[in-house]
Design a protein around this motif. Structure first.
Motif, PDB file in Angstrom:
ATOM      1  N   SER A  25      73.812  69.103  93.378  1.00  0.00           N
ATOM      2  CA  SER A  25      74.330  70.165  94.263  1.00  0.00           C
ATOM      3  C   SER A  25      73.719  71.519  93.941  1.00  0.00           C
ATOM      4  O   SER A  25      73.456  72.321  94.845  1.00  0.00           O
ATOM      5  CB  SER A  25      75.847  70.302  94.093  1.00  0.00           C
ATOM      6  N   SER A  63      73.367  65.116  96.468  1.00  0.00           N
ATOM      7  CA  SER A  63      74.702  65.713  96.405  1.00  0.00           C
ATOM      8  C   SER A  63      74.698  66.926  97.331  1.00  0.00           C
ATOM      9  O   SER A  63      73.687  67.229  97.947  1.00  0.00           O
ATOM     10  CB  SER A  63      74.996  66.182  94.988  1.00  0.00           C
ATOM     11  N   GLY A  64      75.819  67.624  97.384  1.00  0.00           N
ATOM     12  CA  GLY A  64      75.851  68.879  98.131  1.00  0.00           C
ATOM     13  C   GLY A  64      76.904  68.944  99.212  1.00  0.00           C
ATOM     14  O   GLY A  64      77.178  70.025  99.729  1.00  0.00           O
ATOM     15  N   SER A  65      77.515  67.800  99.556  1.00  0.00           N
ATOM     16  CA  SER A  65      78.462  67.834 100.675  1.00  0.00           C
ATOM     17  C   SER A  65      79.657  68.732 100.359  1.00  0.00           C
ATOM     18  O   SER A  65      80.096  69.514 101.207  1.00  0.00           O
ATOM     19  CB  SER A  65      78.923  66.419 101.032  1.00  0.00           C
ATOM     20  N   VAL A  66      80.174  68.627  99.150  1.00  0.00           N
ATOM     21  CA  VAL A  66      81.359  69.423  98.805  1.00  0.00           C
ATOM     22  C   VAL A  66      80.992  70.904  98.770  1.00  0.00           C
ATOM     23  O   VAL A  66      81.639  71.736  99.416  1.00  0.00           O
ATOM     24  CB  VAL A  66      81.944  68.960  97.442  1.00  0.00           C
ATOM     25  N   ASN A 147      74.703  59.311  99.707  1.00  0.00           N
ATOM     26  CA  ASN A 147      75.683  60.139  98.993  1.00  0.00           C
ATOM     27  C   ASN A 147      76.971  59.334  98.916  1.00  0.00           C
ATOM     28  O   ASN A 147      77.159  58.358  99.652  1.00  0.00           O
ATOM     29  CB  ASN A 147      75.919  61.470  99.741  1.00  0.00           C
ATOM     30  N   GLU A 148      77.846  59.738  98.024  1.00  0.00           N
ATOM     31  CA  GLU A 148      79.144  59.084  97.972  1.00  0.00           C
ATOM     32  C   GLU A 148      80.000  59.608  99.123  1.00  0.00           C
ATOM     33  O   GLU A 148      79.917  60.792  99.478  1.00  0.00           O
ATOM     34  CB  GLU A 148      79.829  59.374  96.628  1.00  0.00           C
ATOM     35  N   ASP A 150      82.723  61.036  99.770  1.00  0.00           N
ATOM     36  CA  ASP A 150      83.785  61.739  99.041  1.00  0.00           C
ATOM     37  C   ASP A 150      85.061  61.929  99.852  1.00  0.00           C
ATOM     38  O   ASP A 150      86.146  62.034  99.294  1.00  0.00           O
ATOM     39  CB  ASP A 150      83.279  63.135  98.609  1.00  0.00           C
ATOM     40  N   GLY A 160      81.788  59.104  91.301  1.00  0.00           N
ATOM     41  CA  GLY A 160      82.033  60.383  90.652  1.00  0.00           C
ATOM     42  C   GLY A 160      80.804  61.241  90.457  1.00  0.00           C
ATOM     43  O   GLY A 160      80.895  62.451  90.496  1.00  0.00           O
ATOM     44  N   ASP A 161      79.684  60.640  90.211  1.00  0.00           N
ATOM     45  CA  ASP A 161      78.476  61.448  90.045  1.00  0.00           C
ATOM     46  C   ASP A 161      77.327  60.711  90.703  1.00  0.00           C
ATOM     47  O   ASP A 161      77.290  59.487  90.731  1.00  0.00           O
ATOM     48  CB  ASP A 161      78.179  61.668  88.559  1.00  0.00           C
ATOM     49  N   ASN A 162      76.394  61.511  91.213  1.00  0.00           N
ATOM     50  CA  ASN A 162      75.289  60.892  91.935  1.00  0.00           C
ATOM     51  C   ASN A 162      74.165  60.421  91.021  1.00  0.00           C
ATOM     52  O   ASN A 162      73.215  59.801  91.494  1.00  0.00           O
ATOM     53  CB  ASN A 162      74.757  61.879  92.986  1.00  0.00           C
ATOM     54  N   ASP A 392      77.758  68.546  87.022  1.00  0.00           N
ATOM     55  CA  ASP A 392      76.614  68.842  87.899  1.00  0.00           C
ATOM     56  C   ASP A 392      77.000  68.755  89.353  1.00  0.00           C
ATOM     57  O   ASP A 392      77.361  67.716  89.824  1.00  0.00           O
ATOM     58  CB  ASP A 392      75.514  67.827  87.570  1.00  0.00           C
TER      59      ASP A 392
END
Ligand code: GLU
Length: 392
Positions: A25, A63-66, A147-148, A150, A160-162, A392
């Motif tokens: 992210s 990552s990055g969606s949140v 991506n997960e 979430d 939990g982590d990418n 991260d």
């Protein structure tokens, strides 16, 4: 073939030109404004387009969606609750994908969104569904961005982590390389802020570093543990991992050419089969068993699985076809395997040793709890399953 029978001799499909790139992210989102870091994304996709021209098939784990959705739900990184983050992910994921798609099209290729949950990786049927979809996209020349999901996962049932998600994808597609791009240039032998910390250029056995990272003397930053766990998962599957700083210019090709500092976690030369990897490299434990010591010892000799009567104690509530962790009476984890009965069924069958399964459950089956073809005896690889904390 029943759903529990899997070909034991399946070898991991290696593809010398297939790579997975994981970006965190902090690289794709501007930390201050919580907006996409277009400059980094441009540099990354430019580099990916070069790799594609060279014949590499690339899967991106991003990552990055949140982070990118926090503005929409009126929250900050500091004050967002789990529910806020789930809502933020729903807002941020389309922002992330839109940015990637616009840029990728400029470089002449299309992208696809693949959102997964832990269950999609650890349930055999769902795992194969994801794998088939990813393969179909690769065949089409469309780059999957994983991506997960979430928005629909809760704390207990998420990857939990990418980092480890990326490793799972690398295992799934038989990738040759996994690139973990982050905000640090690689692995140090201790916290890099400590005086005298030495950079580690190459790692043969990641598991030895993981123990250091999870012990009291912390290795590198907190986020390094999940990266090492991911590298270990990849290594077991015959995939080499590069951990390095995600820079705007040539974030991947400069590592491949050796021009940028990085830590290389070298793939094991004789990786396990794809089936054994799926069975053993798990992120969640459905349940566990303690079996009699003499039976545990005999498993190392290649004996045939074990039966409900060999069980000393049963832990957790599990279903048929869940993967269990098997311990001996000394408390050592010795194997992992796919069970033929649920925890309730196992409890009943093991308490009535003189009766047939048909008498107890009403259908014909042997007392065998885990068949040898569905059991992997853990010899030397460290196989993590517990969820670490990631920063991260
Ligand atoms: N899936 C999370 C997101 O897109 C990130 C998980 C991670 O950073 O490892 O925000």
């Amino acid at each position: 073939m029943s759903s529990l029978d899997q070909p034991k001799t399946e070898t991991p499909p290696r593809n010398k030109t297939r790579i997975v790139i994981k970006v965190g992210s902090s690289l794709v989102a501007n930390v201050k404004n919580l907006t996409p870091s277009f400059a980094f994304m441009h540099g990354l996709l430019n580099d990916i387009s070069t790799l594609r021209d060279q014949g590499y098939e690339v899967v991106l784990t991003s990552s990055g969606s949140v982070a990118l959705g926090l503005n929409s739900v009126g929250c900050t990184i500091e004050n967002a609750s789990i529910q806020d983050k789930q809502a933020a992910a729903a807002c941020g994921q389309p922002i992330l994908m839109h940015a990637y798609r616009q840029i990728a099209l400029e470089y002449g290729f299309d992208i696809a969104q693949v959102l997964v949950t832990l269950d999609d990786l650890e349930n055999r049927r769902r795992f194969l569904n994801v794998k088939n979809t990813v393969h179909r996209l690769i065949k089409q020349g469309v780059m999957p961005i994983v991506n997960e999901n979430d928005t629909v996962t809760t704390e207990e049932i998420r990857v939990g982590d990418n980092d480890r998600l990326g490793a799972k994808i690398a295992q799934m597609i038989g990738a040759e390389y996994l690139f973990i791009l982050t905000c640090i240039d690689g692995v140090y032998d201790r916290d890099p802020s400590e005086e005298g910390a030495v950079f580690v250029e190459s790692i043969e056995d990641v598991s030895s570093y993981m123990e250091a990272a999870s012990g009291t003397s912390s290795l590198g930053t907190g986020g390094m543990l999940t990266k090492l766990q991911a590298a270990n998962m990849a290594q077991n599957a015959g995939c080499t991992t590069f951990i390095s700083k995600g820079t705007m210019e040539y974030p991947v090709t400069a590592i491949l050419s050796g021009e940028r500092k990085h830590t290389k976690c070298i793939a094991h030369s004789s990786p396990s089969s794809a089936w054994n990897i799926w069975l053993t490299d798990r992120l969640q434990m459905a349940g566990s068993l303690v079996i009699k010591q003499d039976i545990a010892d005999s498993l190392f000799g290649g004996d045939e699985g074990f039966s409900c009567h060999d069980v000393v104690s049963i832990h957790g509530s599990f279903e048929r076809a869940d993967v269990l962790h098997v311990y001996d009476e000394k408390g050592e984890e010795i194997a992992r395997g796919l069970c033929n009965f649920s925890s309730d069924e196992t409890t009943i069958i093991s308490s009535r040793p003189d009766e047939t399964v048909k008498n107890i459950l009403g259908y014909t089956a042997s007392h065998r709890l885990i068949n040898s073809e569905n059991l992997v005896v853990l010899a030397e690889h460290h196989l993590p399953w517990d969820e670490p904390v990631t920063d991260d």
